[in-house]
Motif scaffolding. Structure first.
Motif, PDB file in Angstrom:
ATOM      1  N   GLY A   1      11.064  26.794   3.540  1.00 45.63           N
ATOM      2  CA  GLY A   1      11.755  27.202   2.317  1.00 45.63           C
ATOM      3  C   GLY A   1      11.309  26.303   1.183  1.00 45.63           C
ATOM      4  O   GLY A   1      11.386  25.087   1.291  1.00 45.63           O
TER       5      GLY A   1
ATOM      6  N   ALA B   1       1.697  16.927  -0.827  1.00 46.39           N
ATOM      7  CA  ALA B   1       2.671  15.836  -0.703  1.00 46.39           C
ATOM      8  C   ALA B   1       2.075  14.566  -1.312  1.00 46.39           C
ATOM      9  O   ALA B   1       0.897  14.275  -1.114  1.00 46.39           O
ATOM     10  CB  ALA B   1       3.018  15.623   0.767  1.00 46.39           C
ATOM     11  N   PRO B   2       2.904  13.818  -2.076  1.00 50.43           N
ATOM     12  CA  PRO B   2       2.373  12.611  -2.722  1.00 50.43           C
ATOM     13  C   PRO B   2       2.209  11.460  -1.742  1.00 50.43           C
ATOM     14  O   PRO B   2       2.771  11.477  -0.649  1.00 50.43           O
ATOM     15  CB  PRO B   2       3.456  12.286  -3.758  1.00 50.43           C
ATOM     16  N   LYS B   3       1.449  10.473  -2.166  1.00 52.72           N
ATOM     17  CA  LYS B   3       1.403   9.202  -1.448  1.00 52.72           C
ATOM     18  C   LYS B   3       2.592   8.395  -1.952  1.00 52.72           C
ATOM     19  O   LYS B   3       2.879   8.386  -3.148  1.00 52.72           O
ATOM     20  CB  LYS B   3       0.096   8.489  -1.724  1.00 52.72           C
ATOM     21  N   ILE B   4       3.279   7.760  -1.026  1.00 50.93           N
ATOM     22  CA  ILE B   4       4.526   7.078  -1.383  1.00 50.93           C
ATOM     23  C   ILE B   4       4.399   5.599  -1.044  1.00 50.93           C
ATOM     24  O   ILE B   4       3.853   5.247   0.007  1.00 50.93           O
ATOM     25  CB  ILE B   4       5.714   7.748  -0.645  1.00 50.93           C
ATOM     26  N   GLU B   5       4.887   4.744  -1.952  1.00 54.81           N
ATOM     27  CA  GLU B   5       4.844   3.290  -1.715  1.00 54.81           C
ATOM     28  C   GLU B   5       5.667   2.951  -0.483  1.00 54.81           C
ATOM     29  O   GLU B   5       6.773   3.447  -0.313  1.00 54.81           O
ATOM     30  CB  GLU B   5       5.406   2.535  -2.929  1.00 54.81           C
TER      31      GLU B   5
ATOM     32  N   GLY C   1       0.821  -1.193   0.000  1.00 51.09           N
ATOM     33  CA  GLY C   1       0.000   0.000   0.000  1.00 51.09           C
ATOM     34  C   GLY C   1       0.860   1.250   0.000  1.00 51.09           C
ATOM     35  O   GLY C   1       2.083   1.205   0.185  1.00 51.09           O
ATOM     36  N   SER C   2       0.220   2.386  -0.207  1.00 51.60           N
ATOM     37  CA  SER C   2       0.962   3.645  -0.212  1.00 51.60           C
ATOM     38  C   SER C   2       0.622   4.452   1.031  1.00 51.60           C
ATOM     39  O   SER C   2      -0.464   4.318   1.591  1.00 51.60           O
ATOM     40  CB  SER C   2       0.636   4.432  -1.476  1.00 51.60           C
ATOM     41  N   LYS C   3       1.592   5.264   1.423  1.00 51.92           N
ATOM     42  CA  LYS C   3       1.471   6.031   2.654  1.00 51.92           C
ATOM     43  C   LYS C   3       1.482   7.519   2.306  1.00 51.92           C
ATOM     44  O   LYS C   3       2.225   7.943   1.418  1.00 51.92           O
ATOM     45  CB  LYS C   3       2.664   5.678   3.541  1.00 51.92           C
ATOM     46  N   GLN C   4       0.663   8.284   2.993  1.00 48.46           N
ATOM     47  CA  GLN C   4       0.623   9.736   2.767  1.00 48.46           C
ATOM     48  C   GLN C   4       1.874  10.374   3.353  1.00 48.46           C
ATOM     49  O   GLN C   4       2.151  10.198   4.538  1.00 48.46           O
ATOM     50  CB  GLN C   4      -0.632  10.323   3.414  1.00 48.46           C
ATOM     51  N   SER C   5       2.645  11.066   2.535  1.00 48.25           N
ATOM     52  CA  SER C   5       3.811  11.789   3.064  1.00 48.25           C
ATOM     53  C   SER C   5       3.373  13.188   3.497  1.00 48.25           C
ATOM     54  O   SER C   5       2.227  13.584   3.261  1.00 48.25           O
ATOM     55  CB  SER C   5       4.897  11.875   1.995  1.00 48.25           C
ATOM     56  N   THR C   6       4.269  13.900   4.133  1.00 50.43           N
ATOM     57  CA  THR C   6       3.935  15.264   4.572  1.00 50.43           C
ATOM     58  C   THR C   6       4.843  16.271   3.864  1.00 50.43           C
ATOM     59  O   THR C   6       5.916  15.922   3.366  1.00 50.43           O
ATOM     60  CB  THR C   6       4.110  15.435   6.097  1.00 50.43           C
ATOM     61  N   ILE C   7       4.403  17.498   3.845  1.00 52.74           N
ATOM     62  CA  ILE C   7       5.150  18.590   3.211  1.00 52.74           C
ATOM     63  C   ILE C   7       6.524  18.768   3.867  1.00 52.74           C
ATOM     64  O   ILE C   7       7.520  19.019   3.182  1.00 52.74           O
ATOM     65  CB  ILE C   7       4.313  19.901   3.319  1.00 52.74           C
ATOM     66  N   THR C   8       6.583  18.594   5.176  1.00 58.79           N
ATOM     67  CA  THR C   8       7.844  18.836   5.900  1.00 58.79           C
ATOM     68  C   THR C   8       8.909  17.790   5.557  1.00 58.79           C
ATOM     69  O   THR C   8      10.077  17.966   5.856  1.00 58.79           O
ATOM     70  CB  THR C   8       7.605  18.878   7.427  1.00 58.79           C
ATOM     71  N   ARG C   9       8.516  16.702   4.911  1.00 63.52           N
ATOM     72  CA  ARG C   9       9.494  15.728   4.416  1.00 63.52           C
ATOM     73  C   ARG C   9      10.306  16.341   3.262  1.00 63.52           C
ATOM     74  O   ARG C   9      11.451  15.954   3.020  1.00 63.52           O
ATOM     75  CB  ARG C   9       8.724  14.492   3.937  1.00 63.52           C
ATOM     76  N   PHE C  10       9.701  17.271   2.527  1.00 61.27           N
ATOM     77  CA  PHE C  10      10.335  17.830   1.323  1.00 61.27           C
ATOM     78  C   PHE C  10      10.889  19.236   1.530  1.00 61.27           C
ATOM     79  O   PHE C  10      11.887  19.600   0.936  1.00 61.27           O
ATOM     80  CB  PHE C  10       9.314  17.870   0.174  1.00 61.27           C
ATOM     81  N   PHE C  11      10.172  20.033   2.301  1.00 63.85           N
ATOM     82  CA  PHE C  11      10.575  21.428   2.500  1.00 63.85           C
ATOM     83  C   PHE C  11      10.982  21.596   3.964  1.00 63.85           C
ATOM     84  O   PHE C  11      10.286  21.119   4.857  1.00 63.85           O
ATOM     85  CB  PHE C  11       9.408  22.391   2.207  1.00 63.85           C
ATOM     86  N   SER C  12      12.102  22.309   4.198  1.00 65.58           N
ATOM     87  CA  SER C  12      12.525  22.469   5.583  1.00 65.58           C
ATOM     88  C   SER C  12      12.278  23.887   6.080  1.00 65.58           C
ATOM     89  O   SER C  12      12.113  24.826   5.294  1.00 65.58           O
ATOM     90  CB  SER C  12      13.980  22.055   5.748  1.00 65.58           C
TER      91      SER C  12
ATOM     92  N   HIS D   1      -0.371  18.816   7.829  1.00 67.13           N
ATOM     93  CA  HIS D   1       0.911  19.090   7.163  1.00 67.13           C
ATOM     94  C   HIS D   1       1.091  18.305   5.854  1.00 67.13           C
ATOM     95  O   HIS D   1       2.199  18.019   5.441  1.00 67.13           O
ATOM     96  CB  HIS D   1       2.105  18.829   8.105  1.00 67.13           C
TER      97      HIS D   1
END
Lengths: 14, 257
Positions: free
Chosen positions: B127, B252-256, A1-12, B44
Motif C-alpha cells: 500500500g 528508499a533513502p540512505k539513513i544515518e 555512515g549511512s545505511k540503505q533502508s528498504t521500501i518495506t520499512r515505509f510501505f506495508s 527491496h
C-alpha cells in the motif's frame, strides 16, 4: 555512515 | 478474455526497456481501470508502479481481473521484435498459461504474433500512502539523466537537497566532490525545458546513484521528470507515459545510523 533502508520499512503489505 | 490494442506500440517497448533491468519477474494486473504493475527490485530498495489507463488503448477488453506473471527480460525480447510504429495487441484467455503479443505494421502489410509462456509469481502488493511532499521538482528528463550519469562517475550516492536556491545534487568519492545546482526556471522557449521547484520546506535526502541511473532508462518516455521528496520517505521519480498513464519509481533513502 549511512545505511540503505528498504521500501518495506515505509510501505506495508496490503 | 483479455484483449488490449495499443496503437502507439512503441510506448510499450519503451516501458519494458525502463523496467527490465530493475525487476526480473512481475505480475501485470489487468482490470477495468487499466493495465498495471507493481514490483520491487530483488533487494527491496526500489519499487516501480506502472499504470496504463484503459482509455489510452484503442480497444480494451478485460472480462475479469487477471494477473499475468511475466519475466520482464523475456517480454522485452518479444517487444523488441515489434517496429516502433507498430500497433501492439496483448491477448490472453482467462485460464491461459501464455500471452500473445500481436504486432501490426502501420499499413497492415505485416502481422506477427509472438506467444510467451506465463509464470506463477508470488508477489506482495504494498500500500502506497498518499503523501504530502516537502518539495516537488519538475525538470527536463534528459537533464536529470545527465546529472545522475555524471555524478555516478565520481561517487556512489547522491544527496538531493531542495532549498530556496534551487535543487542541489551532490556526491563525493575517492577523487573528489561534485555539486550541481538547478534553479527554478520557467523563462524557456518550450515548456518541456522548464525547471519548476515547488518547496514547502527544505529537504535533503541521500540515495544510491545505481538505482537513480536505472530509473533514467525511462527518459525516452517523457520530456519531463517529476522528483517528489519528503524527509524519511522514499523519493518518487515519475515519468508520464503519453496521456495514458505513468511509471513511478520509489527509492528508499540512505539513513544515518
Amino acid at each position: 555512515g549511512s545505511k540503505q533502508s528498504t521500501i518495506t520499512r515505509f510501505f506495508s503489505k496490503v | 478474455m483479455l484483449e488490449l490494442r495499443l496503437v502507439q506500440g512503441g510506448l510499450l517497448k519503451k516501458v519494458l526497456d525502463s523496467l527490465k533491468d530493475l525487476v526480473n519477474d512481475a505480475n501485470f494486473d489487468c482490470s477495468a481501470t487499466g493495465f498495471s504493475l507493481q514490483a520491487m527490485d530483488s533487494s527491496h530498495v526500489a519499487l516501480v508502479a506502472l499504470l496504463l489507463r484503459s482509455e489510452g488503448f484503442e480497444h480494451y477488453r478485460c472480462d475479469r481481473n487477471l494477473s499475468l506473471g511475466m519475466n520482464l527480460s523475456n517480454m522485452a525480447k518479444m517487444l523488441k521484435c515489434a517496429g516502433n510504429d507498430d500497433i501492439v495487441t496483448i491477448k490472453a484467455d482467462d485460464a491461459a498459461d501464455s500471452v500473445t503479443f500481436m504486432f501490426e505494421s502501420p499499413n497492415q502489410d505485416k502481422i506477427a504474433d509472438f506467444d510467451m509462456k506465463l509464470m506463477d509469481i508470488d508477489s506482495e502488493h504494498l500500500g502506497i500512502p498518499e503523501a504530502e511532499f516537502q518539495a516537488i521538482v519538475r525538470m527536463p528528463s534528459a537533464e536529470f539523466a545527465r546529472i545522475c550519469k555524471d555524478l555516478s562517475t565520481i561517487g556512489d550516492t547522491v544527496v538531493i537537497s531542495v532549498t530556496k536556491e534551487g535543487v542541489k545534487f551532490s556526491t563525493r568519492g575517492d577523487i573528489g566532490t561534485a555539486n550541481i545546482v538547478c534553479r527554478h526556471n520557467t523563462s524557456v522557449d518550450k515548456p518541456e525545458e522548464a525547471t519548476i521547484i515547488e518547496m514547502e520546506e527544505t529537504v535533503s535526502l541521500t540515495f544510491a546513484l545505481r538505482y537513480m541511473n536505472s530509473f533514467t532508462k525511462a527518459t525516452p518516455l517523457a520530456n519531463q521528470v517529476t522528483i517528489s521528496l519528503s524527509s524519511d520517505l522514499p523519493v518518487v521519480v515519475e515519468y508520464k507515459v503519453a496521456e495514458m498513464g505513468h511509471i513511478r519509481f520509489y527509492l528508499a533513502p540512505k539513513i544515518e545510523e
